[in-house]
Design a protein around this motif. Structure first.
Motif, PDB file in Angstrom:
ATOM      1  N   MET A 187      13.217  13.080  -9.858  1.00 48.71           N
ATOM      2  CA  MET A 187      13.023  12.248 -11.046  1.00 48.71           C
ATOM      3  C   MET A 187      11.693  12.553 -11.739  1.00 48.71           C
ATOM      4  O   MET A 187      11.590  12.466 -12.954  1.00 48.71           O
ATOM      5  N   LEU A 188      10.687  12.911 -10.959  1.00 47.21           N
ATOM      6  CA  LEU A 188       9.369  13.184 -11.523  1.00 47.21           C
ATOM      7  C   LEU A 188       9.183  14.649 -11.913  1.00 47.21           C
ATOM      8  O   LEU A 188       8.127  15.014 -12.430  1.00 47.21           O
ATOM      9  N   HIS A 189      10.200  15.472 -11.653  1.00 43.96           N
ATOM     10  CA  HIS A 189      10.145  16.905 -11.960  1.00 43.96           C
ATOM     11  C   HIS A 189       8.949  17.567 -11.274  1.00 43.96           C
ATOM     12  O   HIS A 189       8.226  18.358 -11.880  1.00 43.96           O
ATOM     13  N   VAL A 190       8.753  17.224 -10.012  1.00 43.13           N
ATOM     14  CA  VAL A 190       7.677  17.787  -9.204  1.00 43.13           C
ATOM     15  C   VAL A 190       8.320  18.544  -8.048  1.00 43.13           C
ATOM     16  O   VAL A 190       9.309  18.099  -7.479  1.00 43.13           O
ATOM     17  N   LYS A 191       7.759  19.675  -7.692  1.00 45.39           N
ATOM     18  CA  LYS A 191       8.264  20.443  -6.554  1.00 45.39           C
ATOM     19  C   LYS A 191       7.473  20.090  -5.300  1.00 45.39           C
ATOM     20  O   LYS A 191       6.296  19.733  -5.375  1.00 45.39           O
ATOM     21  N   ALA A 192       8.133  20.159  -4.166  1.00 40.81           N
ATOM     22  CA  ALA A 192       7.492  19.792  -2.897  1.00 40.81           C
ATOM     23  C   ALA A 192       6.261  20.650  -2.631  1.00 40.81           C
ATOM     24  O   ALA A 192       5.271  20.168  -2.093  1.00 40.81           O
ATOM     25  N   ARG A 193       6.285  21.900  -3.020  1.00 43.07           N
ATOM     26  CA  ARG A 193       5.133  22.769  -2.761  1.00 43.07           C
ATOM     27  C   ARG A 193       3.898  22.324  -3.531  1.00 43.07           C
ATOM     28  O   ARG A 193       2.777  22.660  -3.164  1.00 43.07           O
ATOM     29  N   ASP A 194       4.076  21.557  -4.612  1.00 42.22           N
ATOM     30  CA  ASP A 194       2.925  21.030  -5.350  1.00 42.22           C
ATOM     31  C   ASP A 194       2.218  19.922  -4.574  1.00 42.22           C
ATOM     32  O   ASP A 194       1.043  19.649  -4.806  1.00 42.22           O
TER      33      ASP A 194
ATOM     34  N   LEU B 191      12.286   5.165  13.777  1.00 42.68           N
ATOM     35  CA  LEU B 191      13.237   5.273  12.673  1.00 42.68           C
ATOM     36  C   LEU B 191      12.589   5.460  11.304  1.00 42.68           C
ATOM     37  O   LEU B 191      13.018   6.323  10.536  1.00 42.68           O
ATOM     38  N   PRO B 192      11.543   4.730  10.948  1.00 45.32           N
ATOM     39  CA  PRO B 192      10.913   4.975   9.643  1.00 45.32           C
ATOM     40  C   PRO B 192      10.362   6.386   9.492  1.00 45.32           C
ATOM     41  O   PRO B 192      10.396   6.942   8.394  1.00 45.32           O
ATOM     42  N   ASN B 193       9.879   6.966  10.564  1.00 44.53           N
ATOM     43  CA  ASN B 193       9.371   8.337  10.492  1.00 44.53           C
ATOM     44  C   ASN B 193      10.480   9.340  10.214  1.00 44.53           C
ATOM     45  O   ASN B 193      10.233  10.421   9.699  1.00 44.53           O
ATOM     46  N   LEU B 194      11.707   8.980  10.551  1.00 42.11           N
ATOM     47  CA  LEU B 194      12.841   9.851  10.294  1.00 42.11           C
ATOM     48  C   LEU B 194      13.400   9.649   8.891  1.00 42.11           C
ATOM     49  O   LEU B 194      13.756  10.604   8.207  1.00 42.11           O
ATOM     50  N   ILE B 195      13.452   8.410   8.430  1.00 37.05           N
ATOM     51  CA  ILE B 195      14.105   8.087   7.158  1.00 37.05           C
ATOM     52  C   ILE B 195      13.164   8.223   5.965  1.00 37.05           C
ATOM     53  O   ILE B 195      13.572   8.726   4.916  1.00 37.05           O
ATOM     54  N   ASN B 196      11.940   7.798   6.077  1.00 37.65           N
ATOM     55  CA  ASN B 196      11.039   7.748   4.925  1.00 37.65           C
ATOM     56  C   ASN B 196      10.853   9.073   4.192  1.00 37.65           C
ATOM     57  O   ASN B 196      10.789   9.071   2.965  1.00 37.65           O
ATOM     58  N   PRO B 197      10.761  10.205   4.877  1.00 41.89           N
ATOM     59  CA  PRO B 197      10.592  11.450   4.113  1.00 41.89           C
ATOM     60  C   PRO B 197      11.753  11.746   3.173  1.00 41.89           C
ATOM     61  O   PRO B 197      11.569  12.372   2.136  1.00 41.89           O
TER      62      PRO B 197
ATOM     63  N   LEU C 285      12.871  11.118  -5.502  1.00 38.93           N
ATOM     64  CA  LEU C 285      11.700  10.810  -6.317  1.00 38.93           C
ATOM     65  C   LEU C 285      11.091  12.078  -6.903  1.00 38.93           C
ATOM     66  O   LEU C 285      10.692  12.100  -8.075  1.00 38.93           O
ATOM     67  N   LEU C 286      11.036  13.139  -6.117  1.00 40.36           N
ATOM     68  CA  LEU C 286      10.531  14.414  -6.627  1.00 40.36           C
ATOM     69  C   LEU C 286      11.402  14.920  -7.775  1.00 40.36           C
ATOM     70  O   LEU C 286      10.897  15.454  -8.760  1.00 40.36           O
TER      71      LEU C 286
END
Length: 70
Positions: free
Chosen positions: A54-61, A39-45, A51-52
């Motif tokens: 709020m931090l104005h960061v893109k996943a590709r970074d 379950l944590p492997n499914l939910i944590n991502p 968070l991305l």
């Protein structure tokens, strides 16, 4: 300790004794253990998505940090 088979070898004796102490079915205890492991492997991502934003960061970074470079 890494998860998967090596973790099960260490924890199995305790988990397999639990149903006799709590008067439960062995199959249910093993399935609950497996589900709680996965379950944590499914939910944590999914926590990373807000968070991305709020931090104005893109996943590709961040993708480069998840692969080792030779």
């Amino acid at each position: 300790m890494p998860s998967g088979g090596s973790k099960w070898i260490i924890e199995a004796p305790y988990i397999l004794q639990a149903p006799s102490h709590i008067r439960s079915i062995l199959g249910w205890v093993v399935q609950i253990y497996n589900a709680s492991e996965a379950l944590p492997n499914l939910i944590n991502p999914f926590w990373m998505l807000p968070l991305l934003g709020m931090l104005h960061v893109k996943a590709r970074d961040l993708v480069g940090y998840s692969f080792s470079k030779w």
